[in-house]
Design a protein around this motif. Structure first.
Motif, short mmCIF file in Angstrom:
data_model
loop_
_atom_site.label_atom_id
_atom_site.label_comp_id
_atom_site.label_asym_id
_atom_site.label_seq_id
_atom_site.Cartn_x
_atom_site.Cartn_y
_atom_site.Cartn_z
N HIS A 83 -112.22 8.58 56.28
CA HIS A 83 -110.94 9.32 56.28
C HIS A 83 -111.17 10.80 55.94
O HIS A 83 -110.76 11.27 54.88
CB HIS A 83 -109.96 8.70 55.28
N PRO A 84 -111.81 11.54 56.83
CA PRO A 84 -112.06 12.96 56.55
C PRO A 84 -110.80 13.79 56.47
O PRO A 84 -110.81 14.90 55.93
CB PRO A 84 -112.93 13.39 57.74
N GLU A 85 -109.68 13.25 56.97
CA GLU A 85 -108.42 13.99 56.95
C GLU A 85 -107.73 13.94 55.59
O GLU A 85 -106.77 14.68 55.34
CB GLU A 85 -107.47 13.45 58.03
N ILE A 86 -108.23 13.07 54.70
CA ILE A 86 -107.63 12.91 53.36
C ILE A 86 -108.51 13.60 52.33
O ILE A 86 -109.72 13.42 52.31
CB ILE A 86 -107.49 11.42 52.99
N SER A 87 -107.88 14.37 51.46
CA SER A 87 -108.61 14.98 50.35
C SER A 87 -108.60 14.02 49.17
O SER A 87 -107.53 13.66 48.66
CB SER A 87 -107.95 16.32 49.96
N LEU A 88 -109.80 13.59 48.76
CA LEU A 88 -109.92 12.70 47.61
C LEU A 88 -110.22 13.56 46.38
O LEU A 88 -111.28 14.18 46.28
CB LEU A 88 -111.05 11.69 47.86
N ASN A 89 -109.26 13.61 45.49
CA ASN A 89 -109.33 14.51 44.33
C ASN A 89 -109.70 13.70 43.09
O ASN A 89 -108.90 12.91 42.59
CB ASN A 89 -107.96 15.19 44.14
N VAL A 90 -110.94 13.86 42.61
CA VAL A 90 -111.45 13.09 41.48
C VAL A 90 -111.54 13.98 40.24
O VAL A 90 -112.13 15.06 40.30
CB VAL A 90 -112.83 12.49 41.80
N LYS A 91 -110.95 13.51 39.14
CA LYS A 91 -111.01 14.26 37.89
C LYS A 91 -111.40 13.32 36.76
O LYS A 91 -110.96 12.17 36.71
CB LYS A 91 -109.65 14.91 37.58
N GLU A 92 -112.27 13.81 35.89
CA GLU A 92 -112.70 13.02 34.73
C GLU A 92 -111.72 13.21 33.58
O GLU A 92 -111.44 14.32 33.16
CB GLU A 92 -114.10 13.44 34.29
N PHE A 93 -111.20 12.09 33.10
CA PHE A 93 -110.32 12.08 31.92
C PHE A 93 -110.75 10.93 31.02
O PHE A 93 -111.43 10.00 31.46
CB PHE A 93 -108.85 11.86 32.32
N SER A 94 -110.29 10.98 29.80
CA SER A 94 -110.44 9.80 28.95
C SER A 94 -109.52 8.71 29.49
O SER A 94 -108.61 8.97 30.29
CB SER A 94 -110.05 10.14 27.50
N THR A 95 -109.76 7.48 29.05
CA THR A 95 -108.89 6.38 29.47
C THR A 95 -107.44 6.68 29.12
O THR A 95 -106.53 6.50 29.95
CB THR A 95 -109.33 5.07 28.80
N GLU A 96 -107.19 7.17 27.91
CA GLU A 96 -105.82 7.46 27.49
C GLU A 96 -105.19 8.55 28.35
O GLU A 96 -104.02 8.46 28.72
CB GLU A 96 -105.80 7.89 26.01
N GLU A 97 -105.95 9.60 28.66
CA GLU A 97 -105.42 10.68 29.50
C GLU A 97 -105.07 10.18 30.89
O GLU A 97 -104.02 10.54 31.46
CB GLU A 97 -106.44 11.82 29.59
#
Length: 305
Positions: free
Chosen positions: A114-128
């Motif tokens: 799915h190159p047409e979709i931007s997959l936005n990954v961010k590192e957070f704590s579990t609680e966040e």
């Protein structure tokens, strides 16, 4: 002027006969005549002249025919260009993860599909991550297990092992299994106390009245590993960090207690918009970790004291 009128106009240009054109359009002849009349009124020109039993295009009609052909071709091209986006109801899918390594292999596969979709990954704590799911700031979370709110749905992906990354120069690097008691007064590197795994580790240390010398408290797994690789101290880390790349300059050692497995969970809101790309991503995450999960006997072997 609208698309329906232009379609009828082009069919009539082709047939030059109201009856035959109406049959092709599956409408009545009076309905077709009314459409053409409305088109002429809107453009303030005459498009057809009667010629015997048929009709012929006027000069104005010929000009409109050329433009109408281009317009319909552009519409067809637009439809073709939009084909990859059929059944897609979003441009971006956002993930909150307790360590970006948890989603890296699936990320690569998803972007190919799915190159047409931007997959936005961010590192957070579990609680966040859980808070951001509640605020709809994140679509999907990959977190460490805890109690989840009723509005969330969760699926256990695998049991992650908390291990030690021991510098190669450290005396304990010769061991294949280390007891927590061996860490008394030993310099160690930990995740900071806002993270769930730190809480899991600290509870076990407190229960056993063990007091290591915590020299670094860091925000993520990668930083903990980096300090251990620099031969600064022993780092508490997770086995999952090494799914994609091997350890360097450290010896990975299991702890001789069963409590140091903790489930990793896929979680999202129950009302998450499940368009085709989102379904594909969820399926890929589940399938990847199902295929990668250790056999129960293998896990039991790791837990032996």
């Amino acid at each position: 002027m609208n698309i329906k009128q232009l379609q009828s106009f082009l069919v009539l240009c082709d047939e030059l006969h109201y009856g035959r054109a109406a049959n092709r359009l599956f409408i009545t002849q009076p309905s077709l005549s009314q459409q053409i009349k409305q088109l002429e009124l809107s453009l303030k020109v005459i498009l057809f002249n009667r010629k015997g039993r048929g009709i012929e295009l006027t000069k104005a009609g010929g000009i409109l025919q050329q433009h109408a052909i281009k317009i319909m071709l552009s519409l067809k091209n637009a439809e073709n260009d939009l084909q990859p986006y059929l059944h897609q109801q979003r441009d971006t899918i956002s993930l909150g993860v307790s360590g970006s390594h948890l989603v890296l292999p699936v990320f690569q596969r998803f972007m190919v599909q799915h190159p047409e979709i931007s997959l936005n990954v961010k590192e957070f704590s579990t609680e966040e991550t859980l808070k951001k799911l509640g605020d709809n700031a994140v679509d999907i979370g990959i977190v460490y297990q805890r109690e989840f709110a009723p509005h969330l749905t969760s699926t256990i992906l695998f049991d992650d092992e908390i291990i030690l990354a021991v510098p190669l120069t450290h005396p304990l690097a010769q061991h294949n299994r280390i007891k927590l008691e061996d860490l008394n007064d030993i310099p160690v590197i930990m995740l900071n106390d806002s993270l769930l795994l730190r809480e899991v580790i600290s509870k076990e240390l407190t229960k056993r009245k063990i007091m290591p010398n915590i020299i670094c408290e860091l925000d993520n797994h990668y930083s903990c590993l980096e300090y251990a690789e620099a031969q600064i101290g022993i780092a508490f880390i997770t086995r999952s960090l090494f799914r994609s790349s091997p350890a360097q300059n450290v010896h990975l050692v299991s702890l001789a207690i069963p409590a140091f497995f903790h489930p990793v969970v896929l979680v999202h809101n129950k009302d998450l918009l499940l368009d085709e790309p989102t379904r594909y991503l969820l399926r890929q995450i589940k399938d990847f970790y199902t295929s990668e999960a250790p056999h129960p006997a293998e896990r039991d072997g790791l837990n032996e004291k």
